[in-house]
Design an enzyme around this catalytic site. Structure first.
Site, PDB file in Angstrom:
ATOM      1  N   GLU A   1     -27.010  -6.335 -30.771  1.00 16.88           N
ATOM      2  CA  GLU A   1     -28.300  -6.161 -30.174  1.00 16.88           C
ATOM      3  C   GLU A   1     -28.799  -7.643 -29.816  1.00 16.88           C
ATOM      4  O   GLU A   1     -28.797  -8.563 -30.700  1.00 16.88           O
ATOM      5  CB  GLU A   1     -29.389  -5.609 -31.127  1.00 16.88           C
ATOM      6  CG  GLU A   1     -30.740  -5.565 -30.372  1.00 16.88           C
ATOM      7  CD  GLU A   1     -31.772  -4.788 -31.233  1.00 16.88           C
ATOM      8  OE1 GLU A   1     -31.189  -4.105 -31.997  1.00 16.88           O
ATOM      9  OE2 GLU A   1     -32.926  -5.261 -31.167  1.00 16.88           O
TER      10      GLU A   1
ATOM     11  N   GLU B   1     -39.166 -10.130 -27.510  1.00 18.22           N
ATOM     12  CA  GLU B   1     -40.217  -8.904 -28.344  1.00 18.22           C
ATOM     13  C   GLU B   1     -41.186  -9.611 -28.758  1.00 18.22           C
ATOM     14  O   GLU B   1     -41.098 -11.000 -28.850  1.00 18.22           O
ATOM     15  CB  GLU B   1     -39.213  -8.387 -29.419  1.00 18.22           C
ATOM     16  CG  GLU B   1     -38.766  -9.533 -30.524  1.00 18.22           C
ATOM     17  CD  GLU B   1     -37.862  -8.513 -31.346  1.00 18.22           C
ATOM     18  OE1 GLU B   1     -38.097  -7.517 -31.673  1.00 18.22           O
ATOM     19  OE2 GLU B   1     -37.094  -9.360 -32.255  1.00 18.22           O
TER      20      GLU B   1
END
Length: 279
Positions: free
Chosen positions: A155, A160
């Site tokens: 990932e 974020e």
């Protein structure tokens, strides 16, 4: 307008000169890069996101074989409803809402099975929401995740963000022996601006054995196999040499970032001006 350019001869070639400021070393580098634009979504047609490029993750995670809460005790249910995801006035809008039952709805869209790429520059221009308990992200997941479950598939979190920290974003990677709370991650902090009040460009340049992270073309992190070895005491594995697909979402609550509080106002929206991918 969305476009996927599959023939590199037809690709738009752009030569750019960027000035990068390293947060680790007090120095400035000017780097010339040659990029071929292979996919872009400019979100200039109102309505649902382009079905030739985007599909949806739906529900509370149990449809994907996860515990309710998407493996993180999150509170939202993802939908494909226009009240949660829509293209409006040249922007992709992902909206987190509080439902009448006291829960939350939001959206998570992805290019899985429609567009995937190994290496290149992935970037998006985004304005983020604000409030405790909000967790928007622009990220990539290994396209073999169905056969090679997370975190083995890898990932890459291009961006974020925790809604109660409006000047900070994170760039992270997850893989075997460095996932979840043990991911390899670094913050980037604004000094005279906020991510919820203006648009910023979040990107990575990903090549064999290196992933560089940028905010507004400022280089703030570089991850290599040696980084993973050092951070995991030799236990981690580099899993970033295959094709990945794109995900955009706004999560609500969970172990990270915690639940909304009395000061969190709904609805909250993430606005995406464009997504572009180069090789």
């Amino acid at each position: 307008m969305k476009k996927i350019i599959k023939n590199s001869i037809l690709a738009l070639t752009i030569i750019s000169s960027f000035t990068f400021v390293s947060c680790d070393a007090d120095e400035t580098q000017t780097v010339a890069t040659l990029n071929n634009l292979v996919m872009s979504d400019e979100f200039d047609i109102d309505g649902t996101p382009d079905a030739s490029l985007w599909t949806y993750d739906l529900g509370d995670g149990t449809q994907q074989g996860l515990p309710a809460g998407w493996g993180n005790n999150e509170l939202q249910v993802y939908t494909s409803n226009s009240e949660n995801v829509e293209v409006q006035n040249g922007l992709l809008v992902i909206t987190a809402r509080e439902s009448n039952s006291g829960g939350y709805t939001s959206a998570r869209i992805k290019t899985q099975g429609l567009f995937e790429q190994q290496y290149g520059r992935f970037e998006a221009r985004i304005r983020l929401p604000q409030g405790k308990g909000l967790w928007p992200a622009f990220w990539l997941l290994g396209n073999d995740c169905d056969q090679n479950p997370w975190p083995a598939c890898g990932e890459i979190d291009v961006m974020e963000y925790l809604g109660d920290q409006p000047t900070i974003v994170l760039g992270s990677v997850h893989g075997p022996n460095y996932s979840g709370a043990e991911s390899i991650s670094k913050e980037y902090q604004l000094t005279n601006d906020r991510f919820d009040t203006s648009f910023h460009v979040f990107g990575i340049e990903w090549s064999p054995n290196q992933i560089n992270y940028y905010v507004d073309d400022v280089l703030y992190q570089s991850i290599t196999p040696e980084t993973i070895t050092e951070e995991t005491n030799g236990q981690g594995t580099w899993v970033f040499d295959s094709s990945f697909y794109i995900i955009m979402n706004v999560a609500v609550g969970g172990n990270l970032p915690g639940s909304p509080d009395a000061n969190t106002v709904f609805p909250q929206r993430m606005f995406v001006d464009y997504i572009r991918v180069y090789n």
